[in-house]
Each structure stands twice: as structure tokens, then as C-alpha cells.
Design an enzyme around this catalytic site. Sequence first.
Site, PDB file in Angstrom:
ATOM      1  N   HIS A  80       3.349   1.681   7.999  1.00 42.77           N
ATOM      2  CA  HIS A  80       4.218   0.468   7.434  1.00 42.77           C
ATOM      3  C   HIS A  80       3.757   0.274   5.753  1.00 42.77           C
ATOM      4  O   HIS A  80       4.920  -0.454   5.281  1.00 42.77           O
ATOM      5  CB  HIS A  80       4.181  -0.876   8.210  1.00 42.77           C
ATOM      6  CG  HIS A  80       3.308  -1.679   7.921  1.00 42.77           C
ATOM      7  ND1 HIS A  80       1.945  -1.609   8.539  1.00 42.77           N
ATOM      8  CD2 HIS A  80       2.901  -2.856   7.045  1.00 42.77           C
ATOM      9  CE1 HIS A  80       1.071  -2.523   7.844  1.00 42.77           C
ATOM     10  NE2 HIS A  80       1.663  -3.176   7.169  1.00 42.77           N
ATOM     11  N   LYS A  87       6.662  -0.539   2.058  1.00 44.88           N
ATOM     12  CA  LYS A  87       6.471  -1.372   0.977  1.00 44.88           C
ATOM     13  C   LYS A  87       7.067  -0.920  -0.254  1.00 44.88           C
ATOM     14  O   LYS A  87       6.735   0.100  -0.805  1.00 44.88           O
ATOM     15  CB  LYS A  87       5.054  -1.899   0.707  1.00 44.88           C
ATOM     16  CG  LYS A  87       4.253  -2.694   1.894  1.00 44.88           C
ATOM     17  CD  LYS A  87       2.688  -2.843   1.613  1.00 44.88           C
ATOM     18  CE  LYS A  87       2.046  -3.268   2.881  1.00 44.88           C
ATOM     19  NZ  LYS A  87       2.260  -4.768   3.161  1.00 44.88           N
ATOM     20  N   HIS A 138      -3.464   3.424   6.078  1.00 39.11           N
ATOM     21  CA  HIS A 138      -2.930   2.585   5.040  1.00 39.11           C
ATOM     22  C   HIS A 138      -3.583   2.851   3.719  1.00 39.11           C
ATOM     23  O   HIS A 138      -2.544   3.086   2.761  1.00 39.11           O
ATOM     24  CB  HIS A 138      -2.970   1.137   5.140  1.00 39.11           C
ATOM     25  CG  HIS A 138      -2.221   0.476   6.670  1.00 39.11           C
ATOM     26  ND1 HIS A 138      -1.251   1.177   7.017  1.00 39.11           N
ATOM     27  CD2 HIS A 138      -2.608  -0.350   7.248  1.00 39.11           C
ATOM     28  CE1 HIS A 138      -0.855   0.660   8.315  1.00 39.11           C
ATOM     29  NE2 HIS A 138      -1.636  -0.364   8.452  1.00 39.11           N
TER      30      HIS A 138
HETATM   31  C1  BG6 Z   1      -1.938  -3.461  10.352  1.00 40.84           C
HETATM   32  C2  BG6 Z   1      -3.452  -3.699  10.783  1.00 40.84           C
HETATM   33  O1  BG6 Z   1      -1.545  -2.196  10.615  1.00 40.84           O
HETATM   34  O2  BG6 Z   1      -1.829  -3.934   8.853  1.00 40.84           O
HETATM   35  C3  BG6 Z   1      -3.565  -5.298  10.663  1.00 40.84           C
HETATM   36  O3  BG6 Z   1      -3.312  -3.426  11.977  1.00 40.84           O
HETATM   37  C4  BG6 Z   1      -3.424  -5.469   9.085  1.00 40.84           C
HETATM   38  O4  BG6 Z   1      -4.793  -5.497  11.025  1.00 40.84           O
HETATM   39  C5  BG6 Z   1      -2.107  -5.115   8.572  1.00 40.84           C
HETATM   40  O5  BG6 Z   1      -3.738  -6.916   9.073  1.00 40.84           O
HETATM   41  C6  BG6 Z   1      -2.061  -5.398   7.198  1.00 40.84           C
HETATM   42  O6  BG6 Z   1      -0.866  -5.224   6.620  1.00 40.84           O
HETATM   43  P1  BG6 Z   1      -0.078  -6.250   5.606  1.00 40.84           P
HETATM   44  O7  BG6 Z   1       1.189  -5.427   5.427  1.00 40.84           O
HETATM   45  O8  BG6 Z   1       0.075  -7.526   6.006  1.00 40.84           O
HETATM   46  O9  BG6 Z   1      -1.039  -5.889   4.396  1.00 40.84           O
END
Ligand code: BG6
Length: 489
Positions: free
Chosen positions: A182, A186, A244
Site C-alpha cells: 500500500h 501513496k 514498505h
Molecule cells: C502496515 C503494517 O502494512 O503498514 C502496520 O502492517 C503499519 O503495522 C502500517 O502500521 C503503516 O502504514 P501507514 O500507511 O499508516 O504508514
Amino acid sequence: KPAPPCTIVIFGAGGDLTKRLLMPALYNLAGSRLLDGTTTIWGVDHTDGSDDSWRKNLSDTMESFTKDETAEFHAKHIDPTAWGFVRDRLHYLKGDFLAPGTYEQIGEKIPGNAVFYLAVAARFFAPIVEHLGQAGLLKQGDGAFRRVVIEKPFGSDLASAQELNKRLLAVADESQLYRIDHFLGKETVQSIMAIRFANGMFEPIWRRDFVDHVQITAAETIGVEERGAFYEPTGALRDMVPNHLFQLLCMTAMEPPVSFDAEAVRTEKAKLVQAVQPVQPGDAVRGQYRAGTEQGRTVPGYRDEPHVAEDSRTETYAALKLTIDNWRWAGVPFYLRTGKRMTARRTEIAVHFKPAPYRLFRDTPVDQIAPNIVRIMVDPVQGMTTEFNAKVPGPSMQLGAVRSTFREGDFFRQEPNVGYETLLYDCLSGDATLFQRADNIEASWAAVEPLVKAWGAGGDPEPYESGSAGPKAADELLARDGRRWLPLD
Ligand code: BG6
């Protein structure tokens, strides 16, 4: 342009992801008229339900977001036309993910194009895709497409990721698989490509000759919340780093692709990750939060959270130093850190440039000369700052540190976005650029494999207080190279 007609089948209709992110994303897409009028959405889950109950349930949830400012999706009111468009297309199917009968029923519901969205626990990924394959639902013919969206976590180490890819690829073609991260949804993460490759002023100096080092941070203030059962066997490294943070790394460090074609972009990303040297335990730090304060409120330590073992060794913080052995980045350290319950929420990439070649401004003490930093801000602010030196007004030639800031909202009208709109739209449209290819995922796991092994073998993470900047050892990791993390507040 609206996406092509399609039946979207969501496995995990009753789950959190469907409520918090998929429905708001579909709602936003409907509001922007990006869904075809014939779109149908089937929700599959093992609990009892009907079209009506599912629609009612999701309508209530959407409404509740108007009162919750902390939700990923928040709007003052829900537009009845856009939500009505989605709601009227929702259908519910009760079915066991592991029973062939479920797939026979699904087969009857999809006339042509279909996207199967796996919003389920990771243990169901391979079985669901195998069932889809066995039921013939992944066969593409007569111009119809069949695609599968797979959530994270994609494997828990190199071997399991390889095994999962093998099982998926036994029944589906790589081009049908959309592995989601995800972070790629962004806006600013996608904007990194624009900043780097649409301008003549950044890319020429974006290399070892001019860059001293790069810091990539994903700091959160929240703790593990209700996700102890998931987080215990996972930890910060697996949860955030090979997925990520490596996506941020790829966007920052990959070579310019020859086009924005999915294969061209993903090939450059894969090459970059393949150049990352396996991280040794001596170049990494793990931490675990203790009790402390978060925004004025006393919060428990990780070991006292629900569903967490009293003697848990799971890390809630990870910092590492990466080496990229390629022509552009050899010798430039990339420091990555991520943690829960830290001082501030901040996701950003900071590129630190080397200083001017000699000191012309001798009246300014060395420690008052600002380092040149380009910061790409992903969350909670979206934009970029550049930090440099200018002359302090007055009769003498004194340097002062200055900063220029670009905030997206100052220049562009910001579309409502929970981060999944682009990803869903791209999947419906057949653009896999922002999804992960098998080789990219496997190379990422390979890079952190020594840590996964070493940290799994025992030892305790270093404690850090909730609301702090992380464990001391993380400061030492940079201090031994004569560097410092940027402060979080
Ligand atoms: C998720 C993790 O994939 O990403 C979470 O499992 C984390 O632990 C989150 O909090 C962070 O995403 P964002 O978009 O809130 O920075």
C-alpha cells in the site's frame, strides 16, 4: 476514463481491510466516476449474511467514518450518490474459502472480467488461488481478464516467499498477479519518480559523487493496538522493511526506467534490490517499546499489550544500514529505521549531500554550516523540503541554515485518497507498475535474510521508552560512521 467492466470478488468481506480501506476506495473511485456502470462487487466470507445485511453493515461503517477523524478515511459527510453507486452493486456470498463448492458458486456469478481481491489472512493466499485455478476461474479467454490481488505479508522469509510464488505461479500467470504494497498507493511515493525523472536539477547529483548518505524513516506513534496475535510472529522487520521501506528505497535509488511501462519500472526496481547486499546483524538494531507516554497519555509496554507474550522477543523497532553495490551507489550508506510508539509519526526519505569542497566562509563555525538535505515527505505531510545555507542579512558574511518547503496541498487540489484508489483502479485497468513482481519480493527477502535468521535465533531486543526516538544502539549505528539520525520532532 472509467475502468473496464468487471466483477470484483472480495475474499474477506467481513474483514477490517474491506471496511477501512476497500470500501472507502471504491466510494472515492465512484465519486470520481472511475468505475464502469456495470461493475459488480461480490463479498465472500464464512459467516452468515445477505446482500442486505452486508450493505447495511458497510453503510453504517461508512457513516461512522464521518465521526472518526483518526480513521484512514474521513469525510464530513458521505455523498449519497457515490456511496449509493457502490452499495447497490454489493452482493454477499457465504462460503468457506477452502471448499470447492464456494468456487462453483463464484463461477456462476462472473460473466467476464474479474478481479479476485484476497483481503484475508496470509495462510489463505495460496489455497484460494489454487481453488480459483482448479475451478477454471483464472482462465482468460475471449478478451476477458482474470486477476488476483494479494495483500501482505507475502511470505515470512525468503523460503516461504519463494514457496508462495511457486504455488501461485503454478495456476496463474505472473501478469495476472497483483501483489499489493500500500506504500505504492501513496501520492508522494509515486511523486518521487516525477521529482527525480521530470527535472534536470536533481538526478545529475543523485549519486555517489554528491550524496553522503540517505536516511529512510517510517516512524509511528501508535503501538501494536489490537494486532498482537498478528504482530507477535511478525515484528517490525518483516512488517515494514522488505516491503514498505524497500519500496521507498527502490523509488529513491533505482535507475531511470526506459518508460513507465510496468515491466520497465519493475525491472529497474528488481535490479536495485538485487544490488542490496545481505544485511549483517552487526549493521542492524532491534528494539521493543516499554511503557511511556504517547501524546500525554500513559501507555503500556509492548509485553503488556493484548495477545503478546510476557517475555516476548518480538521487535517493534528496526534500524539497519544497507549497502548497494552498483555503479551509482557504491560506498553510500542507506540507513533505514521504523518503529512503533515513537516520538512522532513521520514517513520520509532524506537525501544528505556532501558538503561544499572547501570552506570559503571561515567566519561561520563548521557546526553552524547546514548540511544540504533533500527531504521527501510521505506522511503525515506530503511534499518536499530542501535545506541549504544562505547569507544572514547584515554587514558581515555569516551563513545561516534555511529551508524551502513544497507542500502538495499548496499547489494541487488534493483528491480524496486512502491510498488504495490508484491501486484498485490500476488493477482494474491492467497496469501492474505499482505492484510487486515475484523477483522483487524474493530479492527483498534475500537482503534481510541474515537478520530474519539471527533475530529468530534468540536474544532480546533493546528496550526503548514509548514516545522516544528508539533504542540507543540505533544512534550508535550512525555515530560509528560519524553521522546522526534526523530528529523526529
Ligand atoms: C502496515 C503494517 O502494512 O503498514 C502496520 O502492517 C503499519 O503495522 C502500517 O502500521 C503503516 O502504514 P501507514 O500507511 O499508516 O504508514
